[in-house]
Design a protein around this motif. Sequence first.
Motif, PDB file in Angstrom:
ATOM      1  N   LYS A   1       0.833  -1.187   0.000  1.00  0.00           N
ATOM      2  CA  LYS A   1       0.000   0.000   0.000  1.00  0.00           C
ATOM      3  C   LYS A   1       0.876   1.248   0.000  1.00  0.00           C
ATOM      4  CE  LYS A   1      -3.872  -2.013   2.605  1.00  0.00           C
ATOM      5  NZ  LYS A   1      -4.669  -1.931   3.861  1.00  0.00           N
ATOM      6  N   TYR A   2       0.417   2.253  -0.724  1.00  0.00           N
ATOM      7  CA  TYR A   2       1.220   3.478  -0.789  1.00  0.00           C
ATOM      8  C   TYR A   2       1.340   4.130   0.590  1.00  0.00           C
ATOM      9  CZ  TYR A   2      -2.418   7.161  -0.465  1.00  0.00           C
ATOM     10  OH  TYR A   2      -3.403   8.034  -0.032  1.00  0.00           O
ATOM     11  N   THR A   3       0.329   3.937   1.434  1.00  0.00           N
ATOM     12  CA  THR A   3       0.389   4.492   2.791  1.00  0.00           C
ATOM     13  C   THR A   3       1.472   3.803   3.624  1.00  0.00           C
ATOM     14  OG1 THR A   3      -1.425   2.994   3.384  1.00  0.00           O
ATOM     15  CG2 THR A   3      -2.008   5.264   2.820  1.00  0.00           C
ATOM     16  N   ASP A   4       1.687   2.503   3.364  1.00  0.00           N
ATOM     17  CA  ASP A   4       2.759   1.781   4.061  1.00  0.00           C
ATOM     18  C   ASP A   4       4.131   2.298   3.629  1.00  0.00           C
ATOM     19  OD1 ASP A   4       0.945   0.234   5.423  1.00  0.00           O
ATOM     20  OD2 ASP A   4       1.035  -1.452   4.025  1.00  0.00           O
ATOM     21  N   ILE A   5       4.245   2.619   2.343  1.00  0.00           N
ATOM     22  CA  ILE A   5       5.505   3.181   1.841  1.00  0.00           C
ATOM     23  C   ILE A   5       5.808   4.489   2.555  1.00  0.00           C
ATOM     24  CG2 ILE A   5       6.677   4.152  -0.181  1.00  0.00           C
ATOM     25  CD1 ILE A   5       5.046   2.205  -1.909  1.00  0.00           C
ATOM     26  N   LEU A   6       4.803   5.359   2.663  1.00  0.00           N
ATOM     27  CA  LEU A   6       4.992   6.635   3.344  1.00  0.00           C
ATOM     28  C   LEU A   6       5.338   6.441   4.817  1.00  0.00           C
ATOM     29  CD1 LEU A   6       2.133   8.859   1.879  1.00  0.00           C
ATOM     30  CD2 LEU A   6       4.591   9.164   1.562  1.00  0.00           C
ATOM     31  N   ASP A   7       4.660   5.502   5.472  1.00  0.00           N
ATOM     32  CA  ASP A   7       4.934   5.238   6.887  1.00  0.00           C
ATOM     33  C   ASP A   7       6.377   4.801   7.096  1.00  0.00           C
ATOM     34  OD1 ASP A   7       2.359   5.894   7.631  1.00  0.00           O
ATOM     35  OD2 ASP A   7       1.644   3.831   7.662  1.00  0.00           O
ATOM     36  N   ARG A   8       6.847   3.907   6.239  1.00  0.00           N
ATOM     37  CA  ARG A   8       8.217   3.405   6.389  1.00  0.00           C
ATOM     38  C   ARG A   8       9.248   4.505   6.124  1.00  0.00           C
ATOM     39  NH1 ARG A   8       8.247  -2.804   3.925  1.00  0.00           N
ATOM     40  NH2 ARG A   8       6.161  -3.394   4.648  1.00  0.00           N
ATOM     41  N   LEU A   9       8.984   5.335   5.123  1.00  0.00           N
ATOM     42  CA  LEU A   9       9.915   6.414   4.821  1.00  0.00           C
ATOM     43  C   LEU A   9       9.935   7.447   5.938  1.00  0.00           C
ATOM     44  CD1 LEU A   9       9.247   7.010   1.002  1.00  0.00           C
ATOM     45  CD2 LEU A   9      11.162   5.793   2.066  1.00  0.00           C
ATOM     46  N   THR A  10       8.772   7.718   6.519  1.00  0.00           N
ATOM     47  CA  THR A  10       8.685   8.695   7.603  1.00  0.00           C
ATOM     48  C   THR A  10       9.468   8.246   8.823  1.00  0.00           C
ATOM     49  OG1 THR A  10       6.487   9.368   6.836  1.00  0.00           O
ATOM     50  CG2 THR A  10       7.092  10.025   9.057  1.00  0.00           C
ATOM     51  N   ASN A  11       9.604   6.939   8.997  1.00  0.00           N
ATOM     52  CA  ASN A  11      10.334   6.400  10.152  1.00  0.00           C
ATOM     53  C   ASN A  11      11.849   6.488  10.004  1.00  0.00           C
ATOM     54  OD1 ASN A  11       8.074   5.698  11.668  1.00  0.00           O
ATOM     55  ND2 ASN A  11       7.869   3.713  10.664  1.00  0.00           N
TER      56      ASN A  11
END
Length: 246
Positions: free
Chosen positions: A61-71
Amino acid sequence: MSLKVLVANENVEQNSLYCNYLTNDRDFDIISTKDGIATLNAYIQVHPSILILDSFFSDLKYTDILDRLTNLDNEKNKCNTVITVNNDKEQLLLRNAKKVHSILKKPIKYENFSETISLMKKEIEYEEISREEIDIFLFRLNINIGSNGADYLRSAIFYCYYNFDAFKSLDGIYDFVATQYNVTTDSVKYAIRSALIPFNNSYQLNRNNNKLYTIFDKSRQTISPKYFLEAIVSYLHYKKNKKQVF
């Protein structure tokens, strides 16, 4: 200066279109990926200045990509991602917006796409301003920072700070903000005018006491949206970049 741009889109045709469009700018070094895992790996490896991320991947999911990058330690405060979505439903899935600069709905209008990328490019060139800095300004000027009008003002300030030509057309500023929030231009105009009402009321009473009010021309009885933006942006440039731009 060569800026790395990562285009992440599973749709091969759309991926190619975005990449081909961006190649017109010689300042861009373009990398493309076509699945979620490859996007994460490429981002971690090349640390792009700009990420153009589609809202659909089969593997992640694109939201998972954003979450991982934000971390990631060096990425959590970078607002450098453009999301391309097919519909409002996909946009509503977004909960973590720390890295999101803009959301563009498909089919993308390339005028909006070009304007957004140009703005992001200028943001990299100038001393960065943060949402918190702008919110402090708005709060100290008696503007309700929880209102829609404050959201629109904040976006307009960001836009004008990095795009000096924007002041040639107030309607153009309204149009840009309306596109970012997927609302009508009239609703942006009305909300901004409403947000400035308490500011104008307090301006008459406090312009000799509040230091921030001194950036506005005392001969003006009412501060218009255009002049408000010009004064704020001019002050921010003087403060952040030690130069006057208007």
